[in-house]
Design a protein around this motif. Sequence first.
Motif, mmCIF file in Angstrom:
data_model
loop_
_atom_site.group_PDB
_atom_site.id
_atom_site.type_symbol
_atom_site.label_atom_id
_atom_site.label_comp_id
_atom_site.label_asym_id
_atom_site.label_seq_id
_atom_site.Cartn_x
_atom_site.Cartn_y
_atom_site.Cartn_z
ATOM 1 N N ARG A 581 50.977 -32.181 2.044
ATOM 2 C CA ARG A 581 49.827 -31.763 2.848
ATOM 3 C C ARG A 581 48.990 -30.731 2.100
ATOM 4 N NH1 ARG A 581 47.030 -34.244 6.708
ATOM 5 N NH2 ARG A 581 45.629 -32.741 7.676
ATOM 6 N N GLN A 582 49.644 -29.809 1.441
ATOM 7 C CA GLN A 582 48.931 -28.787 0.680
ATOM 8 C C GLN A 582 48.148 -29.415 -0.466
ATOM 9 O OE1 GLN A 582 52.157 -26.187 -0.373
ATOM 10 N NE2 GLN A 582 51.967 -24.939 1.499
ATOM 11 N N GLU A 583 48.764 -30.418 -1.124
ATOM 12 C CA GLU A 583 48.082 -31.086 -2.221
ATOM 13 C C GLU A 583 46.865 -31.855 -1.703
ATOM 14 O OE1 GLU A 583 47.223 -32.433 -6.069
ATOM 15 O OE2 GLU A 583 48.435 -30.770 -5.288
ATOM 16 N N TYR A 584 47.027 -32.490 -0.553
ATOM 17 C CA TYR A 584 45.922 -33.241 0.047
ATOM 18 C C TYR A 584 44.769 -32.301 0.405
ATOM 19 C CZ TYR A 584 43.307 -35.893 3.564
ATOM 20 O OH TYR A 584 42.316 -36.500 4.283
ATOM 21 N N GLU A 585 45.088 -31.162 1.026
ATOM 22 C CA GLU A 585 44.044 -30.208 1.410
ATOM 23 C C GLU A 585 43.360 -29.608 0.183
ATOM 24 O OE1 GLU A 585 46.177 -27.524 3.893
ATOM 25 O OE2 GLU A 585 46.089 -28.840 5.669
ATOM 26 N N ARG A 586 44.143 -29.432 -0.890
ATOM 27 C CA ARG A 586 43.554 -28.903 -2.128
ATOM 28 C C ARG A 586 42.533 -29.881 -2.687
ATOM 29 N NH1 ARG A 586 43.897 -29.220 -7.468
ATOM 30 N NH2 ARG A 586 45.402 -30.921 -7.391
ATOM 31 N N LEU A 587 42.865 -31.175 -2.663
ATOM 32 C CA LEU A 587 41.929 -32.189 -3.150
ATOM 33 C C LEU A 587 40.698 -32.270 -2.255
ATOM 34 C CD1 LEU A 587 44.436 -35.009 -4.181
ATOM 35 C CD2 LEU A 587 43.040 -33.585 -5.700
ATOM 36 N N GLN A 588 40.917 -32.118 -0.931
ATOM 37 C CA GLN A 588 39.782 -32.148 -0.004
ATOM 38 C C GLN A 588 38.816 -31.015 -0.308
ATOM 39 O OE1 GLN A 588 39.628 -35.237 1.417
ATOM 40 N NE2 GLN A 588 39.224 -34.306 3.400
ATOM 41 N N ARG A 589 39.366 -29.823 -0.536
ATOM 42 C CA ARG A 589 38.513 -28.668 -0.838
ATOM 43 C C ARG A 589 37.771 -28.870 -2.165
ATOM 44 N NH1 ARG A 589 43.030 -25.767 1.084
ATOM 45 N NH2 ARG A 589 43.690 -25.401 -1.077
ATOM 46 N N ARG A 590 38.440 -29.557 -3.067
ATOM 47 C CA ARG A 590 37.856 -29.761 -4.394
ATOM 48 C C ARG A 590 36.583 -30.595 -4.321
ATOM 49 N NH1 ARG A 590 41.175 -32.708 -9.277
ATOM 50 N NH2 ARG A 590 39.446 -32.840 -10.775
ATOM 51 N N PHE A 591 36.552 -31.555 -3.398
ATOM 52 C CA PHE A 591 35.394 -32.449 -3.298
ATOM 53 C C PHE A 591 34.463 -32.097 -2.145
ATOM 54 C CE2 PHE A 591 38.559 -35.094 -5.495
ATOM 55 C CZ PHE A 591 37.828 -35.408 -6.636
ATOM 56 N N ASP A 592 34.834 -31.113 -1.354
ATOM 57 C CA ASP A 592 34.025 -30.770 -0.177
ATOM 58 C C ASP A 592 33.036 -29.671 -0.562
ATOM 59 O OD1 ASP A 592 33.005 -30.625 2.292
ATOM 60 O OD2 ASP A 592 34.712 -29.583 3.216
ATOM 61 N N TRP A 593 31.902 -30.082 -1.178
ATOM 62 C CA TRP A 593 30.925 -29.103 -1.662
ATOM 63 C C TRP A 593 29.626 -29.170 -0.897
ATOM 64 C CZ3 TRP A 593 32.022 -31.405 -7.064
ATOM 65 C CH2 TRP A 593 33.257 -30.919 -7.515
ATOM 66 N N GLY A 594 29.631 -29.764 0.251
ATOM 67 C CA GLY A 594 28.392 -29.865 1.026
ATOM 68 C C GLY A 594 27.709 -31.181 0.783
ATOM 69 N N ASP A 595 26.683 -31.444 1.632
ATOM 70 C CA ASP A 595 26.009 -32.745 1.611
ATOM 71 C C ASP A 595 25.299 -33.011 0.297
ATOM 72 O OD1 ASP A 595 25.086 -32.519 5.108
ATOM 73 O OD2 ASP A 595 26.924 -33.233 4.128
ATOM 74 N N ASP A 596 24.734 -31.950 -0.347
ATOM 75 C CA ASP A 596 23.967 -32.172 -1.571
ATOM 76 C C ASP A 596 24.890 -32.427 -2.749
ATOM 77 O OD1 ASP A 596 21.602 -31.843 -0.201
ATOM 78 O OD2 ASP A 596 21.569 -29.659 -0.553
ATOM 79 N N SER A 597 25.832 -31.563 -2.923
ATOM 80 C CA SER A 597 26.675 -31.656 -4.107
ATOM 81 C C SER A 597 27.658 -32.801 -4.057
ATOM 82 C CB SER A 597 27.445 -30.348 -4.315
ATOM 83 O OG SER A 597 28.243 -30.070 -3.176
ATOM 84 N N ILE A 598 27.913 -33.386 -2.853
ATOM 85 C CA ILE A 598 28.876 -34.461 -2.766
ATOM 86 C C ILE A 598 28.401 -35.693 -3.516
ATOM 87 C CG2 ILE A 598 27.994 -35.609 -0.689
ATOM 88 C CD1 ILE A 598 31.663 -34.967 -1.546
ATOM 89 N N HIS A 599 27.048 -35.761 -3.717
ATOM 90 C CA HIS A 599 26.485 -36.898 -4.436
ATOM 91 C C HIS A 599 26.293 -36.611 -5.912
ATOM 92 C CE1 HIS A 599 25.885 -38.880 -0.610
ATOM 93 N NE2 HIS A 599 25.244 -37.805 -0.164
ATOM 94 N N ASN A 600 26.662 -35.408 -6.347
ATOM 95 C CA ASN A 600 26.484 -35.029 -7.743
ATOM 96 C C ASN A 600 27.672 -35.537 -8.550
ATOM 97 O OD1 ASN A 600 26.208 -33.823 -10.220
ATOM 98 N ND2 ASN A 600 25.490 -31.861 -9.370
ATOM 99 N N LEU A 601 27.548 -36.773 -9.051
ATOM 100 C CA LEU A 601 28.673 -37.391 -9.740
ATOM 101 C C LEU A 601 29.020 -36.659 -11.018
ATOM 102 C CD1 LEU A 601 27.844 -41.175 -9.249
ATOM 103 C CD2 LEU A 601 29.311 -39.696 -7.874
ATOM 104 N N ASP A 602 27.981 -36.111 -11.702
ATOM 105 C CA ASP A 602 28.256 -35.379 -12.937
ATOM 106 C C ASP A 602 29.137 -34.178 -12.663
ATOM 107 O OD1 ASP A 602 26.797 -37.143 -14.408
ATOM 108 O OD2 ASP A 602 24.928 -35.973 -14.229
ATOM 109 N N ALA A 603 28.815 -33.459 -11.579
ATOM 110 C CA ALA A 603 29.607 -32.283 -11.239
ATOM 111 C C ALA A 603 31.044 -32.674 -10.932
ATOM 112 C CB ALA A 603 28.985 -31.576 -10.038
#
Length: 610
Positions: A581-603
Motif C-alpha cells: 500500500r505504501q509503495e502504491y501511494e508513493r507511485l500515486q504521489r509521484r504522478f499526481d502533479w495536477g491537471d497541467d503537469s499530468i500531461h507533461n510526458l517529458d517531465a
Amino acid sequence: MVSLKELSFSFLAFLCLLPCDLADYQGEALYALKQSLHASSGQLLDWNPNMVNPCTWSNVMCDSSSNVVSLTLSSMGLSGSISTKVGTLKTLTTLSLQGNRITGKIPQELGNLSSLTNLNLEKNRLTDEIPSSLGNLKNLKYLTLSHNNLSGTIPDSLASLDNLINLQLSSNQLSGQVPQQLFQISQYNFSGNELSCGGDIHHPCAADGNGTGSSNKTKVGVIVGVVGGLVGILLLGGLLFFMCKSRITGYRREVYVDVAGEVDRTIAFGQLKRFSYRELQVATDNFNEKNVLGQGGFGKVYKGVLGDNTKVAVKRLTDYESPGGDAAFQREVEMISVAVHRNLLRLIGFCTTPTERLLVYPFMQNLSVAYRLRELKPGEAVVEWPRRKQIALGTARGLEYLHEHCNPKIIHRDVKAANVLLDEDFEAVVGDFGLAKLVDVRKTNVTTQVRGTMGHIAPEYLSTGKSSERTDVFGYGIMLLELVTGQRAIDFSRLEEEDDVLLLDHVKKLQREKRLDAIVDKNLNKVYDIQEVEMMIQVALLCTQSSPEERPAMSDVVRMLEGEGLAARWEEWQNVEVTRRQEYERLQRRFDWGDDSIHNLDAIELSGGR
C-alpha cells in the motif's frame, strides 16, 4: 554329436531333479485355478495337469529357481471363482485377474502370498468383504479392487501395509470409516462407495446412498471414447446414443476421459439411473417455465416430481449441440462420478436421446446461497449468521475434497454463491460442475479457455488462461464476502456513490477504515458476532490475494475457519499489504502533479531512473 534321444532323456532327467513337491504343488494350484475360473476349452490349453512344471505354461512366469512369480490372466472373459489353492503360491509377486467376470469372495488364503507386490482384481464381480488377511501382505505395493461388488468395511489391517503406494477401491459397495492411515498413501481412490473419510460426520467421502438405488437395481453405465477431444458416439438399434445400457445386469461400462491432453483415465459411472425422456417430461410438466429453478451457460434447471413423489432438479442442456454443450454434459457426469462427498451435489441419473441431454439431481429445498442472500420472497426467512458460518465451512470442505482427495484432482472453475446449494438443513452442497476440469496430478495448472463469472475470476486466470486449485480459492474468497455482505461480486449501483464496483475492493476499503459494521449484510439486523465477522473477512482477503502462490490451500482454509492458524497468517499478510500500500501511494504521489503537469510526458520520463 548328442542324439535327439539323449537330449530328450537329459530334459526328463532335469525335470526329475526339480523338487517334486515344488513342481507338483505349483502346477496343482494353477490347474485348480484354471478349473475354478471356468476356462473354456480353447483357453490355457498348455495348462496340462500331467505336465506338472508350470514354468512352461502360458501367462505364467518363473524365476531362475523355477518358482512361479507372476500370473496374468487379464481380460480373458473368465468367470467362476478364485481357487483357494492360489494361496499356496508363496513366491508369487504379481497376481493379475482384472477385466473378467469372476464372482464369489476374495479368498482369505491370498493373505498367505507373502511375496506379493501387485494384486489386481479390478473389473470383476467379486462380492462379500475385503479379507482382513490381505493385511499380512507386507510387501504389497499395488492393491486394485475397484469396479466390483465388494461390501462391508475396509479392514483396519490394510493400514499396516507400510509398502503400499497405490490403493484403488472405487465403485464398490463399501461402507463405514476409512482408516486414516490410508490417506498417507501416494495414490488412492475410495469414490463410488458409501464410505466416511474423516474422524467425524463432516468428512464423508461418499453419499449416504439412500437415494442412489439398491443392489437389486439394474446398474447403468456408458462407454465414451475421448480421443483428440472428440466424443465417440455408439450406434444402437440404428440410433446414435451418447450412452447405452449395459448388456449384462451388474456390468459397469466406463467413461474414458482425456486428462490434460495426455493419458486416458478410466472413470466408472457407478450406480446411476437412466431415465426415459417421457418420465422427465411428465415430472417437469413438459418443462414448464413455471418450474424453472435457474439458468446456466448450457441450459435451464427445472423442478420436477417423479412418479414416486421424489422431488428432483432436472438440468436440460438445450444447446448441447453447440460448441462445448455436449462436452459440458460429459464433464458433468465425469465430475460427479469421481467426486462423492456430503458437500458436493450428487447425481441421481441421466437421460439421453438423439436430441436431448438431461441430468437429474436431488432437489435442494433451500435453493442456492445467492437466492437466500438476495432473492428472498416476502415472508421467507433471512439466513442467520450461524448458518452462514456453517455454509462457509461446508463449502470449504467440499472444495478441499475436490482439490486434495480426488485423483485426478478437480478444479471447479466457477465457485460462487449461485453454485452453492442448500439442503433442508442448510448444509452447503457445491454444485454445477459444468465448467469443472479434471487435472493431471503431475501438472500444477491447466491452460484452458477462460470460463466462469466476472467478479469471481482470479486475475491470473483472466490474464493467462491458466487455472489451478488457487483459482477456486479466489472464487471461494469472493463467495465468503457475498456471505458476509449479502452483495453481488460486481455492483454498478455503487458508482452512484463514487465507490468501488468490485465487492473485493469495496470490502478492502472498509476494512482498512475499520468500518466492519458497514460491511455486514443489513438483513442480519446487527445480530452477529463481530469477531467472527472479522475472522471470515480475514480468511476471504487471504483467499483473494493477487498472487496465487500466496493464497492458502483449501485444507488450510478449513483449518482457519475452525480457528487454527489464522492469526499468524493474517499478521504476515498485513505486513506485506502495508508495504504494498505504501509503495502504491508513493507511485500515486509521484504522478499526481495536477491537471497541467499530468500531461507533461517529458517531465514524467525525466522523473524516471537515469
